[in-house]
Each structure stands twice: as structure tokens, then as C-alpha cells.
Write an enzyme that holds these catalytic residues in place. Structure first.
Site, PDB file in Angstrom:
ATOM      1  N   HIS A 208     -22.164  17.075  22.737  1.00 27.16           N
ATOM      2  CA  HIS A 208     -23.567  17.222  22.333  1.00 27.16           C
ATOM      3  C   HIS A 208     -24.281  17.942  23.477  1.00 27.16           C
ATOM      4  O   HIS A 208     -24.388  17.423  24.576  1.00 27.16           O
ATOM      5  CB  HIS A 208     -24.196  15.846  22.089  1.00 27.16           C
ATOM      6  CG  HIS A 208     -25.681  15.913  21.813  1.00 27.16           C
ATOM      7  ND1 HIS A 208     -26.240  15.508  20.622  1.00 27.16           N
ATOM      8  CD2 HIS A 208     -26.713  16.335  22.585  1.00 27.16           C
ATOM      9  CE1 HIS A 208     -27.551  15.690  20.675  1.00 27.16           C
ATOM     10  NE2 HIS A 208     -27.870  16.177  21.859  1.00 27.16           N
ATOM     11  N   LYS A 237     -27.563   8.117  22.439  1.00 21.02           N
ATOM     12  CA  LYS A 237     -27.224   8.527  23.803  1.00 21.02           C
ATOM     13  C   LYS A 237     -27.332   7.378  24.810  1.00 21.02           C
ATOM     14  O   LYS A 237     -28.277   6.594  24.743  1.00 21.02           O
ATOM     15  CB  LYS A 237     -28.167   9.657  24.219  1.00 21.02           C
ATOM     16  CG  LYS A 237     -28.085  10.867  23.310  1.00 21.02           C
ATOM     17  CD  LYS A 237     -29.309  11.758  23.419  1.00 21.02           C
ATOM     18  CE  LYS A 237     -29.269  12.823  22.341  1.00 21.02           C
ATOM     19  NZ  LYS A 237     -30.570  13.503  22.163  1.00 21.02           N
ATOM     20  N   ARG A 291     -40.748  16.996  20.350  1.00 19.16           N
ATOM     21  CA  ARG A 291     -41.450  16.077  21.249  1.00 19.16           C
ATOM     22  C   ARG A 291     -40.739  16.040  22.591  1.00 19.16           C
ATOM     23  O   ARG A 291     -39.682  16.630  22.753  1.00 19.16           O
ATOM     24  CB  ARG A 291     -41.420  14.669  20.644  1.00 19.16           C
ATOM     25  CG  ARG A 291     -39.983  14.250  20.348  1.00 19.16           C
ATOM     26  CD  ARG A 291     -39.820  12.810  19.971  1.00 19.16           C
ATOM     27  NE  ARG A 291     -38.509  12.557  19.402  1.00 19.16           N
ATOM     28  CZ  ARG A 291     -37.387  12.350  20.085  1.00 19.16           C
ATOM     29  NH1 ARG A 291     -37.414  12.387  21.402  1.00 19.16           N
ATOM     30  NH2 ARG A 291     -36.234  12.126  19.482  1.00 19.16           N
TER      31      ARG A 291
END
Ligand code: ADP
Length: 447
Positions: A208, A237, A291
Site C-alpha cells: 500500500h 494501518k 482530508r
């Protein structure tokens, strides 16, 4: 520039935004639930307003209460942090309709990226490579079977409104498809009130890798390099690094150019992150977050930039004032997410912090709202601290992180610090050669 910013969040991220405000000479307003009356983000704010009872839907998600707090205190901008209302386009729209600046992208871009099908469609048109999959939403199981046969198993059914790893199911073979289809849709409906799903090829050994960008209101877009977030449990994560141990600087430059070109064309503004899976030398876009992200500090450390300050400046209408050549990458940074959870079962363990001693020294940063005597409430996310280290290279960053973990004392609740210490000690982690599936197996193996 703004005079006063209301921070519509809690915990470490509320403090993080407050710190940027203070350094910029901007007053800050904290909002809090009754459960958070003693929280550090309330104690350190210039002003605070109670916005409701403990349940997030009645407080941190309570738009009328937050808007009233902004009106009463005369705030001229709202920073949403991450989570809660940060990706709620209606909130952004209502805030702006009240003449208050929303520190984030336009409501239209939040809406677009909140629908992962629309996001992938937009990125495809902008020339960003995608994970192979369905062209839009799947309307029936038969249609799903058709796409799966085309792209080949294993496949992943994903919720269009997805987030936090929910509404995502793998089908390894055609036999598993009906169940994956059913479960993903039911989960999506329950979590997001929307059972629209799509399909992607399930990659067996990707990393990722995501790109941090900032865009001003005048068409300037720069990137702050990549973060590698391949250490995940249940698609969530746990540890992030900048840069990625798998990428060369020319690959970074290339991906950065693709991403900034796309966002410039889109007319995007403020901070954003494009997430990719990377396998066999190929990048494939999966989603965009509109964000600030939990893991933003690792990019701040290697690029020596204050991303929150930049978000505020952009929202206030200031130009970036620099271009890509001004962004330099220096050394290596690692962040670990420390949660109040059992490090083996991951069962949340809220409670009273009897002793708190954060680590220090060169290249160590702790983003946390903890203090001794604080009671971690059971109502919210269990993340209680982020420990970030920065060093000249990855090996030194690992050594520094191990040292910092050993210094960190959080007594009173169980935390995931021992798990992190175990990860940092592991030769596979140290080699940098791992995929998104590695941690799940590592955790299953136990201590
Ligand atoms: P969410 O919005 O729920 O976080 P994402 O689309 O960002 O969902 O995916 C979260 C994680 O799930 C990724 O980081 C990756 O580990 C895994 N994942 C997502 N898509 C795929 C895929 N096509 N193949 C393999 N793993 C995937």
C-alpha cells in the site's frame, strides 16, 4: 488570515491542529462531549464548548451543535481533523453556507471521492492507472460472475461508500462469489446505509503506497512524496513509513507527476492523499482521501513541512508560494499507531492512565492527548498515541523507534506497544520486503 478556528474533533488530532493554530497566532475553539470534559484538547484550547453526550452521533457528529458552537464563539473557520465529519460533504457545504470557511476541499470533490466508483471513474479519465475490475457498480450476482470470469479469480467485492476496511470481501473461486457478494452488500448497507458494490482483482502481494498532496486555490499542486502503509491488520494501518522501502526516487517523481497532473486538471484544493496498491512494478489507484490523514506526520518529518499550517493557509486563500522543486526529501520516518487494546486479541482496553512517560531525544515525536490521571473513554477510537521517529536512513529510524518504544511508559491500560516492538525486531520487517498480507500472518503466529 483567520482569527479563530473551531476544531471539530478530539484527541491527538485536535491537539495537532491546535498547535498549528497557536504557532500561527490564531485562537482555537475546542468542542467536546460530556465524556471529554477533562480531555487535553479541551484543557489546552483558548475556548471550549460542550456539544453533547458521549455517543459520537450526539456530539462529534452533531452538526447543529457544532455550528452553534462556531456561531457562539465567533469562529471564522472549522478544521474537521480526520474521521467524524471530515469527509462529510453536507457538513462542508453547511459550514460554508454559514459564512464559515471549511478547512478542506470543495464539497463537490468530497462527494466525488467519497463514492469510490465515481473516484475511480474520475481517475481513469485523468490518466491514473487503476486496479482492474468492474466498470462501475455491479447490479447483480450474474454481472459480478461475468466480471470475475473476465478478470480472473481471486476477486474482491468492495463497498462504493467503503471506509475503515468494511464492506470488503474476497472470493478466491467462483464457489465463493455468491457468499462474498451477499456479505459485502449486507455489511455495506449496515455500515454506510448504501449497498452499492463494485469488483476489483484481488492482488496477492501488493504494497500500500499513497501520495500526499497539497493544492492551492490558484491551480498549484505539489506532492510530498509517498508513504508506505503496507503494515495492516484487517485492512487497517498499524505502522507507516516515508519513504517506501520499495520505491526509488525516480519512481516517486514519476508517481508524483501523475498524481499532481490529475489533481491540477480536477481543480482540487487543500490536502489530499491518493492511495495505490503497488505490485510487480505497477501502481494501481484504489481510493482518494480528501482530508488530513492519521499518518501525515511521517511526510512532515521527511519534507520538513507543517501540513496543517499549509491547510489553514490554503483555506484562507493564500497561494502555496513554492513549487515542487522546493520540496526536499530528507532521511526516513516511521510512525506507529498505539491503541488501548490487548496486543494479542486487539480487544479495546479503556481505563485510567496511572502513569505516563513519553520518550524523547533526537528525532522523536509523540502526537498524543494522554496524561497521567486521564481516563481513556470507551466511546471512541482506541488509538491513544502516535509515536513518530525521523533519522538519516531506515536502519537508524528502526533503531531509534526500538529505543523510543522501550522508553515509552503508558501504565494503566493495555496497549499495542509490545506488538510494535515485536514488529520492529522482526528480520522481515527490517528487510523492508513485505506486502499488505504479511502482518496478519505475523500476528497470527503470536509472540
Ligand atoms: P477502505 O476505504 O475501507 O480503507 P481501501 O480501498 O482503501 O478501503 O482498501 C483498504 C486496504 O484493503 C488496502 O490498503 C489493501 O490493504 C486492501 N485492498 C484494497 N483493495 C485491494 C485489492 N484489490 N487487492 C488486495 N487488497 C486490497
Amino acid at each position: 488570515m483567520f482569527r479563530k478556528i473551531l476544531i471539530a474533533n478530539r484527541g491527538e488530532i485536535a491537539l495537532r491542529v491546535q498547535r498549528a493554530c497557536r504557532e500561527m497566532g490564531i485562537a482555537s475553539v475546542a468542542v467536546h462531549s460530556t465524556a471529554d470534559a477533562d480531555a487535553m484538547h479541551v484543557r489546552l484550547a483558548d475556548e471550549s464548548v460542550c456539544i453533547g453526550p458521549p455517543a459520537a452521533r450526539d456530539s462529534y457528529l452533531n452538526m447543529p451543535a457544532i455550528l452553534s458552537a462556531a456561531a457562539i464563539t465567533g469562529a471564522d473557520a472549522i478544521h474537521p481533523g480526520y474521521g467524524f465529519l471530515s469527509e462529510n460533504a453536507s457538513f462542508a457545504e453547511i459550514v460554508e453556507a454559514h459564512g464559515i470557511a471549511f478547512i478542506g476541499p470543495s464539497p463537490a470533490h468530497i462527494t466525488m471521492m467519497g463514492d469510490k466508483i465515481a473516484a475511480k471513474d474520475a481517475m481513469k479519465r485523468l490518466g491514473v492507472p487503476l486496479v482492474p475490475g468492474s466498470d462501475g457498480a455491479l447490479t447483480s450476482l450474474a454481472a459480478a460472475a461475468e466480471v470475475a470470469a473476465e478478470i480472473g479469480y481471486p476477486v474482491l467485492i468492495k463497498a462504493a461508500a467503503g471506509g475503515g476496511g468494511r464492506g470488503m470481501k474476497v472470493a478466491h473461486t467462483a464457489d465463493e462469489l455468491a457468499e462474498a457478494w451477499q456479505v459485502a452488500r449486507t455489511e455495506a448497507k449496515a455500515a454506510f446505509g448504501n449497498d452499492s458494490v463494485y469488483m476489483e482483482k484481488y492482488l496477492d502481494r501488493p504494497r500500500h503506497i499513497e501520495m500526499q498532496i497539497l493544492a492551492d486555490n490558484y491551480g498549484d499542486v505539489v506532492h510530498f512524496g509517498e508513504r508506505d502503509c503496507s503494515l495492516q491488520r484487517r485492512h487497517q494501518k498499524l505502522l507507516e513509513e516515508a519513504g517506501s522501502p520499495a520505491l526509488t526516487s525516480s519512481q516517486r517523481t514519476e508517481l508524483g507527476e501523475t498524481v499532481t497532473r490529475a489533481l491540477r486538471q480536477l481543480g482540487y484544493r487543500n490536502a489530499g492523499t491518493l492511495e495505490f496498491l503497488y505490485q510487480d512494478g505497477q501502481f494501481a489507484f484504489i481510493e482518494m482521501n480528501t482530508r488530513l490523514q492519521v499518518e501525515h506526520p511521517v511526510s512532515e518529518m521527511v519534507c520538513d513541512v507543517d501540513l496543517v499550517r499549509e491547510q489553514i493557509r490554503i483555506a484562507a486563500g493564500q497561494p502555496l508560494g513554492y513549487d515542487q522543486s522546493a520540496v526536499r526529501f530528507r532521511g526516513h520516518a516511521i510512525e506507529i499507531r498505539i491503541t488501548a487494546e490487548d496486543p494479542e486479541t486487539f480487544i479495546p482496553n479503556p481505563g485510567l492512565i496511572s502513569l505516563y512517560h513519553p520518550p524523547g531525544g533526537l528525532g522523536v515525536r509523540v502526537d498524543s492527548a494522554l496524561y497521567a490521571g486521564y481516563r481513556v473513554p470507551p466511546y471512541y477510537d482506541s488509538m491513544i498515541a502516535k509515536l513518530i521517529v525521523h533519522a538519516p536512513d531506515r536502519a537508524q529510524a528502526i533503531a531509534r523507534m526500538r529505543r523510543a518504544i522501550d522508553e515509552f511508559a503508558i501504565i494503566g491500560v493495555k496497549t499495542t506497544l509490545p506488538l510494535h516492538r515485536r514488529i520492529l525486531d522482526d528480520p522481515t520487517f527490517q528487510s523492508g520486503d513485505y506486502t499488505i498480507h504479511w502482518l496478519e500472518r505475523f500476528v497470527a503466529k503470536g509472540a
